[in-house]
Design an enzyme around this catalytic site. Structure first.
Site, PDB file in Angstrom:
ATOM      1  N   GLY A  47    -157.249  40.464 -65.643  1.00 50.99           N
ATOM      2  CA  GLY A  47    -158.697  40.688 -65.648  1.00 50.99           C
ATOM      3  C   GLY A  47    -159.090  41.706 -64.594  1.00 50.99           C
ATOM      4  N   ARG A  89    -161.385  36.670 -72.429  1.00 46.55           N
ATOM      5  CA  ARG A  89    -162.181  36.618 -71.190  1.00 46.55           C
ATOM      6  C   ARG A  89    -163.422  37.519 -71.248  1.00 46.55           C
ATOM      7  NH1 ARG A  89    -158.284  36.744 -66.173  1.00 46.55           N
ATOM      8  NH2 ARG A  89    -160.231  36.121 -65.171  1.00 46.55           N
ATOM      9  N   ASP A 100    -159.576  31.074 -56.369  1.00 46.08           N
ATOM     10  CA  ASP A 100    -158.160  31.119 -56.747  1.00 46.08           C
ATOM     11  C   ASP A 100    -157.342  29.981 -56.133  1.00 46.08           C
ATOM     12  OD1 ASP A 100    -158.663  33.365 -58.254  1.00 46.08           O
ATOM     13  OD2 ASP A 100    -158.065  34.763 -56.679  1.00 46.08           O
TER      14      ASP A 100
HETATM   15  C1  S3P Z   1    -160.435  38.966 -57.746  1.00 46.61           C
HETATM   16  C2  S3P Z   1    -161.612  38.282 -57.863  1.00 46.61           C
HETATM   17  C3  S3P Z   1    -161.699  36.951 -58.464  1.00 46.61           C
HETATM   18  C4  S3P Z   1    -160.338  36.281 -58.492  1.00 46.61           C
HETATM   19  C5  S3P Z   1    -159.271  37.176 -59.024  1.00 46.61           C
HETATM   20  C6  S3P Z   1    -159.146  38.418 -58.166  1.00 46.61           C
HETATM   21  C7  S3P Z   1    -160.472  40.316 -57.147  1.00 46.61           C
HETATM   22  O1  S3P Z   1    -162.153  37.074 -59.800  1.00 46.61           O
HETATM   23  O2  S3P Z   1    -160.385  35.085 -59.245  1.00 46.61           O
HETATM   24  O3  S3P Z   1    -158.025  36.494 -59.007  1.00 46.61           O
HETATM   25  O4  S3P Z   1    -159.411  40.849 -56.787  1.00 46.61           O
HETATM   26  O5  S3P Z   1    -161.575  40.849 -57.017  1.00 46.61           O
HETATM   27  P1  S3P Z   1    -163.712  37.217 -60.143  1.00 46.61           P
HETATM   28  O6  S3P Z   1    -164.160  38.548 -59.683  1.00 46.61           O
HETATM   29  O7  S3P Z   1    -163.775  37.080 -61.637  1.00 46.61           O
HETATM   30  O8  S3P Z   1    -164.373  36.076 -59.437  1.00 46.61           O
END
Ligand code: S3P
Length: 436
Positions: free
Chosen positions: A99, A127, A322
């Site tokens: 993601g 997602r 996380d």
């Molecule tokens: C991350 C932000 C979080 C986290 C992901 C890494 C990042 O996600 O859960 O593992 O590196 O900015 P979200 O931005 O969807 O909260």
């Protein structure tokens, strides 16, 4: 991931030793992207070994950025930045399970003079991407999706700056918009309702950009001026604190445990876990603290003690997003249990993490109250080994390996290979520090 492997975790007597973590995943993604659009070479030492960060490098290569992995120790990547103009990809940008790759890179390709197709695996394809589509569209990009989900077809444009109040608390979205803001006309202002990790801001400054950030209540406002150029840099990436969480929680399970963790990321927007574990009874001391390119790095000495309970809610749920899977996995063994609220985002991670945690805990014999936005797990429970599933989710696979250390009997984890998404050496490293 396709090849399903299973791992058996046996109960342990204690945790003892030293663990040095591969580079932080959040920082590795951002450094890979920014070094690609910087001018001149960058040398990234201790780059994350996780498959997700290799995915980001793969996408950068597809966009014409040359880079090499240096042989020998240290996981060094040398990136030959090509400046702000990337090359039109000759194939789809495959974001795999990541993601972070899809959301943050969309902010960069949205400003290019071509169209990019961004695809992901089965989990990523479920997602939500509306959170980046909406603001990037307001900035002038054209983005087609499957009702807000991948694949994305991003047609870049000369972007307009935006003043945006983020409805979803997400550091990925904040970084996406800061990256897009870098290419825009004028000043982009982003307001987040709750403060999230600031690696995007810190990394942009490390690559030479200027930006302003100011806390506003529990949130934060960041401003970036468009048209700034980045320059390459040399950096050593601090150890991943979200990967360290599994070892910290494993140590918390055993009153006599002793663990050293050198070169660990201690950025205050990521280190809330340390406060929570200390409140719960884990003894943590920091023996050395340094700053590298704006990121704090420390060496930790950890000793197990009692294990009280905790409530995680509001800003803490965002800060610990996380780490909640592993906190939930140790919750039954605590004295008062753990309650997690305001964490609905967990339902749209690599798996529906609230459902995955509840299912595995119940299979191990725990009583769990599953709620829409979290869980309540009473303490003082003894679990038994069971056959569990990772649900294709790296953090679920690793969290339940930790829960298994204090269970009665062996635990089998199916789909254990998903740990490689963030931490390929997790299972052998866990073996090294457990005493039986
Ligand atoms: C991350 C932000 C979080 C986290 C992901 C890494 C990042 O996600 O859960 O593992 O590196 O900015 P979200 O931005 O969807 O909260």
């Amino acid at each position: 991931m396709k090849n399903s492997s299973q791992v058996i975790v046996r109960p342990a007597r204690n945790v003892r030793g030293s663990v040095e973590l591969p580079g932080d995943k959040s920082i590795s993604h951002r450094y890979a992207m920014l070094s690609g659009i910087a001018e001149g070479p960058s040398r990234l030492e201790n780059y994350s070994t996780g498959a997700d960060c290799a995915t980001t490098l793969g996408c950068m290569r597809s966009l014409g950025v040359a880079w090499e992995r240096k042989g020998g120790a240290g996981n060094v990547i040398e990136v030959h930045g090509r400046g702000q103009s990337l090359a039109p990809p000759t194939a789809q940008l495959d974001c795999g399970n990541s993601g972070s790759t899809m959301r943050m890179l969309s902010g960069i390709v949205a400003a290019q003079k071509f169209t990019s197709e961004m695809i992901g695996d089965e989990s990523l394809s479920r997602r939500p991407m509306e959170r980046v589509i909406k603001p990037l569209t307001a900035m002038g990009a054209q983005i087609a999706s499957q009702e807000g989900k991948p694949p994305l077809r991003v047609t870049g444009a000369v972007l307009k700056a935006i003043d945006y109040k983020m409805p979803v608390v997400s550091a990925q979205v904040k970084s996406c918009l800061l990256f897009a803001g870098l290419f825009s006309d004028g000043e982009t202002r982003i307001e987040e309702p709750l403060r999230t990790r600031d690696h995007g801001e810190v990394a942009l400054r490390a690559f030479g950009a200027q930006l302003e950030s100011k806390s506003a209540g529990q949130g934060n406002v960041v401003r970036i001026r468009g048209g700034q150029r980045l320059r390459g840099m040399e950096a050593r990436i601090p150890g991943d604190i979200s990967s360290a969480a599994f070892f910290l929680c494993a140590a918390a399970l055993f009153p006599g445990s002793q663990l050293a963790i050198p070169n660990l990321l201690m950025n205050p927007t990521r280190a809330r876990l340390l406060d929570i574990l200390m409140q719960m009874g884990l003894c943590i001391s920091v023996t050395q603290l340094d700053e590298i390119h704006g990121e704090m790095v420390g060496t930790l000495q950890v000793e197990g003690g009692t294990l009280k309970g905790a409530t995680i809610a509001g800003g803490d749920s965002a800060a610990l997003i996380d780490e909640i899977p592993v906190l939930a996995a140790i919750a039954p063994y605590t004295e008062q249990g753990i309650e997690v609220r305001d964490a609905k985002e967990l339902r749209v991670k690599e798996s529906d993490r609230i459902a995955s945690m509840a299912r595995n805990l119940r299979l191990m014999g725990a009583q769990v109250d599953e709620r829409d936005d979290g869980l309540k797990i009473p303490g003082g429970q003894q679990l038994h080994g069971a056959e569990l599933d990772s649900f294709g989710d790296h953090r679920i696979a690793m969290a339940f390996a930790v829960a298994a250390l204090r269970a009665e009997g062996e635990t089998l984890i199916r789909g254990a290979e998903s740990a490689a998404i963030s931490y390929p050496a997790f299972f052998p490293t866990l073996e090294e520090v457990t005493e039986r």
